[in-house]
Design a protein around this motif. Structure first.
Motif, PDB file in Angstrom:
ATOM      1  N   ASP A  19      25.608  54.258  36.749  1.00  0.00           N
ATOM      2  CA  ASP A  19      27.097  53.945  37.117  1.00  0.00           C
ATOM      3  C   ASP A  19      27.515  52.634  37.785  1.00  0.00           C
ATOM      4  OD1 ASP A  19      29.623  54.891  38.276  1.00  0.00           O
ATOM      5  OD2 ASP A  19      28.838  54.829  40.488  1.00  0.00           O
ATOM      6  N   VAL A  20      26.761  51.807  38.166  1.00  0.00           N
ATOM      7  CA  VAL A  20      27.000  50.532  38.643  1.00  0.00           C
ATOM      8  C   VAL A  20      26.463  49.476  37.801  1.00  0.00           C
ATOM      9  CG1 VAL A  20      27.151  49.079  40.508  1.00  0.00           C
ATOM     10  CG2 VAL A  20      27.485  51.383  41.113  1.00  0.00           C
ATOM     11  N   TYR A  25      36.322  48.823  33.958  1.00  0.00           N
ATOM     12  CA  TYR A  25      36.479  48.685  35.111  1.00  0.00           C
ATOM     13  C   TYR A  25      37.706  48.659  35.925  1.00  0.00           C
ATOM     14  CZ  TYR A  25      31.578  47.755  33.813  1.00  0.00           C
ATOM     15  OH  TYR A  25      30.353  47.876  33.120  1.00  0.00           O
ATOM     16  N   SER A  64      31.774  49.527  39.465  1.00  0.00           N
ATOM     17  CA  SER A  64      31.341  50.992  38.896  1.00  0.00           C
ATOM     18  C   SER A  64      32.214  51.244  37.593  1.00  0.00           C
ATOM     19  CB  SER A  64      32.036  52.051  39.919  1.00  0.00           C
ATOM     20  OG  SER A  64      31.946  53.372  39.263  1.00  0.00           O
ATOM     21  N   ASN A  65      31.366  51.743  36.701  1.00  0.00           N
ATOM     22  CA  ASN A  65      32.021  52.180  35.494  1.00  0.00           C
ATOM     23  C   ASN A  65      32.889  53.660  35.577  1.00  0.00           C
ATOM     24  OD1 ASN A  65      30.347  54.197  35.025  1.00  0.00           O
ATOM     25  ND2 ASN A  65      28.756  53.225  33.992  1.00  0.00           N
ATOM     26  N   ASN A  66      33.010  54.022  36.688  1.00  0.00           N
ATOM     27  CA  ASN A  66      33.450  55.286  36.812  1.00  0.00           C
ATOM     28  C   ASN A  66      33.372  56.481  36.097  1.00  0.00           C
ATOM     29  OD1 ASN A  66      35.282  53.765  38.788  1.00  0.00           O
ATOM     30  ND2 ASN A  66      36.218  52.679  36.910  1.00  0.00           N
ATOM     31  N   GLN A  67      32.105  56.587  35.718  1.00  0.00           N
ATOM     32  CA  GLN A  67      31.659  57.536  34.822  1.00  0.00           C
ATOM     33  C   GLN A  67      32.157  57.401  33.313  1.00  0.00           C
ATOM     34  OE1 GLN A  67      32.496  61.201  36.958  1.00  0.00           O
ATOM     35  NE2 GLN A  67      30.881  60.882  38.614  1.00  0.00           N
TER      36      GLN A  67
END
Length: 140
Positions: free
Chosen positions: A17-18, A49, A36-39
């Protein structure tokens, strides 16, 4: 072992995720921060991002678009990505990469004033997976 394909690396990156995003500060030093790639993990060489338009990371990217990302997965899997970043301010593009988890940081969703999105196009990705390592070149 021969170098792995981007699809093979992407599969191992799916649950990460990060990433640590590194940019160049105004004085030329390397500046890093976790993002975070925000899922949004269907990795094809592009990463997205969300951030604040007036953040230091945006100013740094606008001065020098050369960035790197570092990912650490489970069981000794690491990826270092070199790429070019751009700042996106388009609501339609935000909506393509938005999910409800981001609402915690940007309470008005894609309508949040001052919202920006960083898009990073990888030029190469170097991976380490235990004793196996290799590199994928994406753009020249």
């Amino acid at each position: 072992m021969p170098n792995r394909s981007l699809a093979e690396i992407a599969e191992k990156m799916r649950d990460i995720d990060v990433a640590m995003l590194s940019t160049h500060s105004q004085g030329g030093a390397i500046a890093g921060r976790p993002m975070s790639n925000n899922q949004d993990v269907e990795y094809d060489g592009s990463s997205y991002y969300f951030t604040w338009e007036k953040s230091e990371v945006v100013a740094e990217i606008e001065r020098d678009a050369n960035v790197s990302l570092a990912f650490k997965g489970d069981d000794g899997f690491w990826v270092a990505v070199a790429g070019k970043a751009e700042i996106i301010r388009d609501k339609a593009a935000f909506e393509e990469h938005w999910n409800e988890d981001i609402d915690e940081w940007f309470e008005q969703g894609t309508d949040t004033p001052g919202l920006a999105m960083i898009k990073i196009e990888a030029t190469r990705a170097h991976y380490w997976d235990g004793e196996d390592e290799g590199e994928v070149t994406l753009l020249s």
